[in-house]
Scaffold this motif. Structure first.
Motif, PDB file in Angstrom:
ATOM      1  N   ALA A   3      14.254 -44.141  -4.892  1.00 24.16           N
ATOM      2  CA  ALA A   3      13.596 -44.962  -5.910  1.00 24.16           C
ATOM      3  C   ALA A   3      14.449 -46.175  -6.261  1.00 24.16           C
ATOM      4  O   ALA A   3      13.916 -47.264  -6.485  1.00 24.16           O
ATOM      5  CB  ALA A   3      13.308 -44.122  -7.154  1.00 24.16           C
ATOM      6  N   GLU A   4      15.772 -46.019  -6.290  1.00 20.14           N
ATOM      7  CA  GLU A   4      16.662 -47.138  -6.602  1.00 20.14           C
ATOM      8  C   GLU A   4      16.602 -48.210  -5.520  1.00 20.14           C
ATOM      9  O   GLU A   4      16.569 -49.401  -5.814  1.00 20.14           O
ATOM     10  CB  GLU A   4      18.108 -46.641  -6.785  1.00 20.14           C
ATOM     11  N   GLU A   5      16.607 -47.791  -4.239  1.00 18.87           N
ATOM     12  CA  GLU A   5      16.476 -48.755  -3.136  1.00 18.87           C
ATOM     13  C   GLU A   5      15.137 -49.478  -3.220  1.00 18.87           C
ATOM     14  O   GLU A   5      15.057 -50.686  -3.024  1.00 18.87           O
ATOM     15  CB  GLU A   5      16.549 -48.041  -1.781  1.00 18.87           C
ATOM     16  N   ALA A   6      14.085 -48.729  -3.509  1.00 18.48           N
ATOM     17  CA  ALA A   6      12.741 -49.315  -3.581  1.00 18.48           C
ATOM     18  C   ALA A   6      12.640 -50.309  -4.726  1.00 18.48           C
ATOM     19  O   ALA A   6      11.981 -51.347  -4.602  1.00 18.48           O
ATOM     20  CB  ALA A   6      11.695 -48.213  -3.722  1.00 18.48           C
ATOM     21  N   LYS A   7      13.295 -50.020  -5.848  1.00 19.26           N
ATOM     22  CA  LYS A   7      13.294 -50.957  -6.980  1.00 19.26           C
ATOM     23  C   LYS A   7      13.919 -52.284  -6.556  1.00 19.26           C
ATOM     24  O   LYS A   7      13.407 -53.355  -6.887  1.00 19.26           O
ATOM     25  CB  LYS A   7      14.047 -50.349  -8.165  1.00 19.26           C
ATOM     26  N   GLU A   8      15.005 -52.236  -5.809  1.00 20.41           N
ATOM     27  CA  GLU A   8      15.641 -53.459  -5.301  1.00 20.41           C
ATOM     28  C   GLU A   8      14.708 -54.173  -4.318  1.00 20.41           C
ATOM     29  O   GLU A   8      14.635 -55.404  -4.296  1.00 20.41           O
ATOM     30  CB  GLU A   8      16.979 -53.129  -4.642  1.00 20.41           C
ATOM     31  N   GLN A   9      13.980 -53.413  -3.525  1.00 19.09           N
ATOM     32  CA  GLN A   9      13.023 -54.016  -2.585  1.00 19.09           C
ATOM     33  C   GLN A   9      11.887 -54.699  -3.338  1.00 19.09           C
ATOM     34  O   GLN A   9      11.413 -55.770  -2.933  1.00 19.09           O
ATOM     35  CB  GLN A   9      12.487 -52.964  -1.619  1.00 19.09           C
ATOM     36  N   ALA A  10      11.457 -54.130  -4.459  1.00 20.78           N
ATOM     37  CA  ALA A  10      10.416 -54.760  -5.284  1.00 20.78           C
ATOM     38  C   ALA A  10      10.927 -56.083  -5.848  1.00 20.78           C
ATOM     39  O   ALA A  10      10.172 -57.056  -5.970  1.00 20.78           O
ATOM     40  CB  ALA A  10       9.977 -53.822  -6.401  1.00 20.78           C
ATOM     41  N   ARG A  11      12.190 -56.138  -6.199  1.00 22.59           N
ATOM     42  CA  ARG A  11      12.808 -57.383  -6.681  1.00 22.59           C
ATOM     43  C   ARG A  11      12.733 -58.462  -5.592  1.00 22.59           C
ATOM     44  O   ARG A  11      12.410 -59.608  -5.871  1.00 22.59           O
ATOM     45  CB  ARG A  11      14.254 -57.089  -7.082  1.00 22.59           C
ATOM     46  N   ILE A  12      13.026 -58.066  -4.352  1.00 18.23           N
ATOM     47  CA  ILE A  12      12.943 -59.011  -3.229  1.00 18.23           C
ATOM     48  C   ILE A  12      11.502 -59.493  -3.057  1.00 18.23           C
ATOM     49  O   ILE A  12      11.260 -60.675  -2.804  1.00 18.23           O
ATOM     50  CB  ILE A  12      13.483 -58.368  -1.934  1.00 18.23           C
ATOM     51  N   CYS A  13      10.543 -58.588  -3.198  1.00 18.81           N
ATOM     52  CA  CYS A  13       9.130 -58.980  -3.120  1.00 18.81           C
ATOM     53  C   CYS A  13       8.815 -60.056  -4.159  1.00 18.81           C
ATOM     54  O   CYS A  13       8.112 -61.029  -3.868  1.00 18.81           O
ATOM     55  CB  CYS A  13       8.226 -57.780  -3.371  1.00 18.81           C
ATOM     56  N   ALA A  14       9.330 -59.889  -5.388  1.00 14.75           N
ATOM     57  CA  ALA A  14       9.082 -60.866  -6.451  1.00 14.75           C
ATOM     58  C   ALA A  14       9.705 -62.211  -6.108  1.00 14.75           C
ATOM     59  O   ALA A  14       9.109 -63.262  -6.360  1.00 14.75           O
ATOM     60  CB  ALA A  14       9.604 -60.350  -7.784  1.00 14.75           C
ATOM     61  N   VAL A  15      10.896 -62.203  -5.522  1.00 11.68           N
ATOM     62  CA  VAL A  15      11.527 -63.460  -5.094  1.00 11.68           C
ATOM     63  C   VAL A  15      10.639 -64.143  -4.057  1.00 11.68           C
ATOM     64  O   VAL A  15      10.413 -65.361  -4.118  1.00 11.68           O
ATOM     65  CB  VAL A  15      12.949 -63.205  -4.552  1.00 11.68           C
ATOM     66  N   LEU A  50       4.123 -52.790   8.301  1.00 10.46           N
ATOM     67  CA  LEU A  50       5.472 -52.704   8.876  1.00 10.46           C
ATOM     68  C   LEU A  50       6.271 -51.511   8.365  1.00 10.46           C
ATOM     69  O   LEU A  50       7.475 -51.455   8.508  1.00 10.46           O
ATOM     70  CB  LEU A  50       6.274 -53.991   8.614  1.00 10.46           C
ATOM     71  N   ASP A  51       5.602 -50.549   7.725  1.00 12.01           N
ATOM     72  CA  ASP A  51       6.239 -49.381   7.107  1.00 12.01           C
ATOM     73  C   ASP A  51       7.147 -49.783   5.945  1.00 12.01           C
ATOM     74  O   ASP A  51       8.136 -49.111   5.641  1.00 12.01           O
ATOM     75  CB  ASP A  51       7.007 -48.546   8.144  1.00 12.01           C
ATOM     76  N   ALA A  52       6.786 -50.902   5.277  1.00 11.30           N
ATOM     77  CA  ALA A  52       7.542 -51.347   4.101  1.00 11.30           C
ATOM     78  C   ALA A  52       7.410 -50.310   2.991  1.00 11.30           C
ATOM     79  O   ALA A  52       6.365 -49.677   2.854  1.00 11.30           O
ATOM     80  CB  ALA A  52       7.021 -52.700   3.619  1.00 11.30           C
ATOM     81  N   PRO A  53       8.444 -50.160   2.166  1.00 13.14           N
ATOM     82  CA  PRO A  53       8.347 -49.210   1.066  1.00 13.14           C
ATOM     83  C   PRO A  53       7.582 -49.744  -0.143  1.00 13.14           C
ATOM     84  O   PRO A  53       7.092 -48.967  -0.958  1.00 13.14           O
ATOM     85  CB  PRO A  53       9.803 -48.936   0.699  1.00 13.14           C
ATOM     86  N   VAL A  54       7.469 -51.067  -0.258  1.00 14.92           N
ATOM     87  CA  VAL A  54       6.830 -51.662  -1.435  1.00 14.92           C
ATOM     88  C   VAL A  54       6.233 -53.019  -1.073  1.00 14.92           C
ATOM     89  O   VAL A  54       6.702 -53.689  -0.157  1.00 14.92           O
ATOM     90  CB  VAL A  54       7.850 -51.764  -2.609  1.00 14.92           C
ATOM     91  N   GLU A  55       5.193 -53.402  -1.799  1.00 10.16           N
ATOM     92  CA  GLU A  55       4.527 -54.692  -1.653  1.00 10.16           C
ATOM     93  C   GLU A  55       4.119 -55.135  -3.055  1.00 10.16           C
ATOM     94  O   GLU A  55       3.685 -54.312  -3.857  1.00 10.16           O
ATOM     95  CB  GLU A  55       3.301 -54.569  -0.755  1.00 10.16           C
ATOM     96  N   VAL A  56       4.263 -56.430  -3.340  1.00  8.54           N
ATOM     97  CA  VAL A  56       3.980 -56.933  -4.687  1.00  8.54           C
ATOM     98  C   VAL A  56       3.121 -58.191  -4.612  1.00  8.54           C
ATOM     99  O   VAL A  56       3.373 -59.078  -3.793  1.00  8.54           O
ATOM    100  CB  VAL A  56       5.298 -57.248  -5.448  1.00  8.54           C
ATOM    101  N   GLU A  57       2.107 -58.242  -5.495  1.00 11.34           N
ATOM    102  CA  GLU A  57       1.279 -59.440  -5.691  1.00 11.34           C
ATOM    103  C   GLU A  57       1.559 -59.968  -7.087  1.00 11.34           C
ATOM    104  O   GLU A  57       1.811 -59.196  -8.009  1.00 11.34           O
ATOM    105  CB  GLU A  57      -0.214 -59.104  -5.658  1.00 11.34           C
ATOM    106  N   VAL A  58       1.463 -61.301  -7.259  1.00  8.94           N
ATOM    107  CA  VAL A  58       1.684 -61.927  -8.560  1.00  8.94           C
ATOM    108  C   VAL A  58       0.545 -62.899  -8.838  1.00  8.94           C
ATOM    109  O   VAL A  58       0.110 -63.632  -7.950  1.00  8.94           O
ATOM    110  CB  VAL A  58       3.032 -62.682  -8.600  1.00  8.94           C
ATOM    111  N   ILE A  59       0.080 -62.910 -10.086  1.00  9.87           N
ATOM    112  CA  ILE A  59      -0.851 -63.928 -10.565  1.00  9.87           C
ATOM    113  C   ILE A  59      -0.119 -64.708 -11.643  1.00  9.87           C
ATOM    114  O   ILE A  59       0.400 -64.118 -12.596  1.00  9.87           O
ATOM    115  CB  ILE A  59      -2.144 -63.321 -11.138  1.00  9.87           C
TER     116      ILE A  59
END
Length: 153
Positions: free
Chosen positions: A60-72, A140-149
């Motif tokens: 979960a900690e790794e995935a949280k960092e990956q979500a941060r990258i998605c936001a960037v 791509l077997d990504a652990p997380v994906e993020v959309e922003v409005i």
């Protein structure tokens, strides 16, 4: 008050080039005063740092960092469309998808990686509505994906 780009720099972050689409879509679309990003994967220089299901191969900690990258990456797509992140009036909504192992229920904490970054960059204007959804698999077997409005000037 610092600009969003200055706040990113203070956090040690640089916006990447916009990730080219993996299929038939564009990275972001503006309609009226809103920008909708496509789902952003945690790609860095075109590559995923980790793959797999959260709660199994990915913590979960790794995935949280990956979500941060998605936001960037989402901010890079927004900036490419509007010129400067100072054009963002507020972040309206974030939708996070978490590739989840059976029984994993920490999707909200994972997507906090994106939400917290947006708060750091935009302050009060970074507070948003949100959905955090567990899914079986992501591209791509990504652990997380993020959309922003985002609402923009």
């Amino acid at each position: 008050m610092a600009t969003p780009e200055e706040r990113l720099a203070e956090l040690g972050l640089t916006l990447p080039e916009v990730v080219p689409p993996l299929a038939a879509y564009v990275p972001a679309v503006r309609t009226g005063d809103h920008v909708y990003t496509s789902g952003q994967l945690p790609l860095v220089k075109g590559e995923l740092g980790v793959t797999g299901k959260v709660g199994a191969e990915v913590s979960a900690e790794e995935a949280k960092e990956q979500a941060r990258i998605c936001a960037v990456n989402a901010l890079a797509a927004i900036k490419a469309l509007v010129g400067e992140l100072s054009q963002v009036v507020r972040i309206v909504k974030v939708v996070g998808f978490v590739a989840s192992a059976p029984g994993f229920t920490g999707q909200p904490q994972v997507v906090n990686g994106a939400s917290e970054l947006l708060g750091e960059v935009f302050g009060e204007a970074g507070k948003h509505a949100r959905s955090a959804v567990g899914v079986a698999v992501l591209p791509l077997d990504a652990p997380v994906e993020v959309e922003v409005i985002a609402e923009v000037r």
